[in-house]
Write an enzyme that holds these catalytic residues in place. Structure first.
Site, PDB file in Angstrom:
ATOM      1  N   TYR A 144      46.141  40.545  42.808  1.00 13.34           N
ATOM      2  CA  TYR A 144      44.993  41.361  42.440  1.00 13.34           C
ATOM      3  C   TYR A 144      44.097  40.523  41.550  1.00 13.34           C
ATOM      4  O   TYR A 144      44.559  39.940  40.567  1.00 13.34           O
ATOM      5  CB  TYR A 144      45.452  42.621  41.695  1.00 13.34           C
ATOM      6  CG  TYR A 144      44.330  43.528  41.243  1.00 13.34           C
ATOM      7  CD1 TYR A 144      43.977  43.594  39.894  1.00 13.34           C
ATOM      8  CD2 TYR A 144      43.630  44.316  42.138  1.00 13.34           C
ATOM      9  CE1 TYR A 144      42.954  44.430  39.466  1.00 13.34           C
ATOM     10  CE2 TYR A 144      42.601  45.150  41.720  1.00 13.34           C
ATOM     11  CZ  TYR A 144      42.262  45.195  40.385  1.00 13.34           C
ATOM     12  OH  TYR A 144      41.233  46.006  39.962  1.00 13.34           O
ATOM     13  N   ASP A 239      44.090  32.314  38.737  1.00 13.42           N
ATOM     14  CA  ASP A 239      43.687  33.555  38.081  1.00 13.42           C
ATOM     15  C   ASP A 239      44.722  33.831  36.981  1.00 13.42           C
ATOM     16  O   ASP A 239      45.800  34.350  37.238  1.00 13.42           O
ATOM     17  CB  ASP A 239      43.630  34.712  39.082  1.00 13.42           C
ATOM     18  CG  ASP A 239      43.256  36.011  38.388  1.00 13.42           C
ATOM     19  OD1 ASP A 239      43.090  37.024  39.096  1.00 13.42           O
ATOM     20  OD2 ASP A 239      43.155  36.018  37.139  1.00 13.42           O
ATOM     21  N   LYS A 267      41.942  39.980  29.269  1.00 14.37           N
ATOM     22  CA  LYS A 267      43.014  40.609  28.499  1.00 14.37           C
ATOM     23  C   LYS A 267      43.200  40.005  27.099  1.00 14.37           C
ATOM     24  O   LYS A 267      42.396  40.260  26.207  1.00 14.37           O
ATOM     25  CB  LYS A 267      44.314  40.585  29.325  1.00 14.37           C
ATOM     26  CG  LYS A 267      44.172  41.395  30.644  1.00 14.37           C
ATOM     27  CD  LYS A 267      45.438  41.391  31.447  1.00 14.37           C
ATOM     28  CE  LYS A 267      45.211  41.930  32.851  1.00 14.37           C
ATOM     29  NZ  LYS A 267      45.185  43.395  32.951  1.00 14.37           N
TER      30      LYS A 267
END
Ligand code: KE4
Length: 429
Positions: A144, A239, A267
């Site tokens: 994702y 990623d 994050k």
């Protein structure tokens, strides 16, 4: 039974917000029941609208490496607020933040701040396309990379949880340039490259997958992927929105010893505020406007409030590298406790861990890619989730996510979690 405050709030929320939440995975759809509305978080604990306390293993889906609301981030935010939160003009703090990312992640020579992981990954793809002049890219089934149209093809996390890995609303035109390979399967990559010779701008991968549950990549697979990208003039994008500063000071690329061309972050680098970043080789990043023609922008990119929290977080990591030993000890302790429980209960659910991110799959077969992950019994996961919640343990409300341990989790927290895990599993048949 008396309606809880959270239930009342969820009814209210659904009047104004799609599904009552601002991000689908929060809605408890795959585990059943209604989401808890949280009023406060401190250290390893969350308190919900009915005053119930939980040991939190979501940590806002990864940002809270130090637990909720650490004093040093709170102080940084309060100090910055006195001087204003956003100017839409360059500030010194952005230089300090960029300099620190460049220092902590050697593969990053230039870095651009954005406001989410999605913005980081979509901008990295655009940079790779602008740099190579090629249009297609390869992602991996179950990974994702946020919700940009062309990523929502066989995607993980909430897309997988809700059973829509390929989302309506994504046009054929967009999907056409997205090629999907199988995680840890280099042959599937080679086949796509052979069938799309000289058309592939980038390969984007979670170097340790965290959105189909936690699935570490095979080292040989990544080494070969790196070699192929170099040979085929394809930009290799790691990623690291989830793994960056989570699994090591320098992220998964430090642990694995593989150097990508571009990396994306999110994050943890926001210290709990909305921050993303993409960066890497100077020859690629200098194509980004205004130094180059590849346009990329953001009203609040690098805003001083978010930078103050993000810089405080990264500075703490730089000054306290021992935090990763602490995280490893706590995470290993929890893992051992879970494994001992499984042995006692004669259950053999497959467990994975990468530093302070881990996952227990409700399948007894090995899990090393999307197809093996989705064999997990999500109904059993849902029952386990609620049995843990009843015992004050707040896990991801979805099988295909991670458990995040923070430096704020105490031995008492971990022991309580291990006991709850044993009792919860006994209820799950
Ligand atoms: P955001 O746009 O949500 O900040 O980041 C997207 C993203 C990109 N790359 C990776 C590896 C990610 O894990 C994410 C977001 N992670 C999910 C949790 N699995 C976010 C939770 C949510 O969607 O609410």
């Amino acid at each position: 039974m008396k309606t809880t405050k959270s239930e009342k709030l969820f009814i209210e929320a659904q009047k104004y917000i799609p599904g009552g939440v601002n991000s689908p995975v929060r809605a408890f759809k795959s585990v059943g029941g209604n989401p808890l509305f949280i009023t406060s978080g401190n250290g390893s604990k969350l308190i919900d609208a009915d005053g119930n306390e939980y040991i939190d293993y979501i940590g806002s889906w990864g940002p809270h490496l130090f637990g909720h609301n650490p004093q040093f981030i709170k102080e940084a935010l309060l100090e910055q607020i006195e001087n204003g939160v956003s100017f839409g003009a360059p500030t010194e703090l952005e230089i300090k933040m960029a300099e620190l990312i460049v220092e902590l992640v050697p593969s990053v020579e230039l870095v651009r701040m954005v406001n989410s992981g999605t913005e980081a990954t979509m901008s990295a793809i655009r940079a790779a396309r602008g740099y190579t002049g090629k249009e297609k890219f390869i992602k991996f089934e179950g990974c994702y990379h946020g919700h940009a149209d062309y990523f929502l093809i066989k995607a993980g996390s909430g897309a997988l949880t809700l059973g829509v890995p390929t989302s309506p609303g994504v046009t054929k035109g967009n999907a056409r340039d997205t090629l999907t390979a199988d995680y840890n399967d280099i042959t599937s990559v080679k086949k796509l490259i052979a069938a799309n010779r000289n058309e592939i701008a980038a390969i984007i991968i979670e170097p340790i997958a965290g959105n189909m549950g936690v699935i570490p990549s095979d080292k040989e697979f990544l080494i070969e992927l790196r070699e192929i990208c170099t040979r085929e003039y394809i930009v290799l994008i790691f990623d690291e929105v989830m793994t960056g500063f989570r699994v090591a000071k320098g992220g998964a690329q430090e642990v694995l010893g593989i150097t990508p061309d571009l990396s994306t972050f999110g994050k943890i680098i926001g210290g709990g505020l909305p921050v993303g970043a993409f960066g890497g080789k100077k020859e690629i990043m200098e194509k980004i406007a205004p130094s180059g023609p590849v346009y990329q922008a953001g009203t609040l990119s690098g805003n001083p409030l978010a930078m103050s929290a993000g810089y405080a977080a990264l500075k703490y990591i730089k000054d306290n590298p021992g935090i990763y030993n602490t995280l490893e000890e706590k995470s290993k302790y929890l893992e051992e406790g879970f494994k001992n429980n499984l042995k006692s209960l004669k259950k053999n659910y497959f467990m994975t861990r990468a530093g302070s991110m881990s996952c227990m799959f409700f399948t007894e077969d090995n899990v090393n890619d999307f197809n093996s992950a989705v064999k997990s019994d999500t109904t059993k996961y849902g029952k386990y989730f609620h049995e843990m919640l009843r015992r004050g343990i707040y896990l991801a409300p979805a099988q295909f996510e991670a458990v995040f341990v923070s430096s704020a989790h105490t031995k008492e927290d971990l022991d309580k979690t291990i006991t709850a895990h044993y009792e919860a599993l006994k209820e799950v048949e």
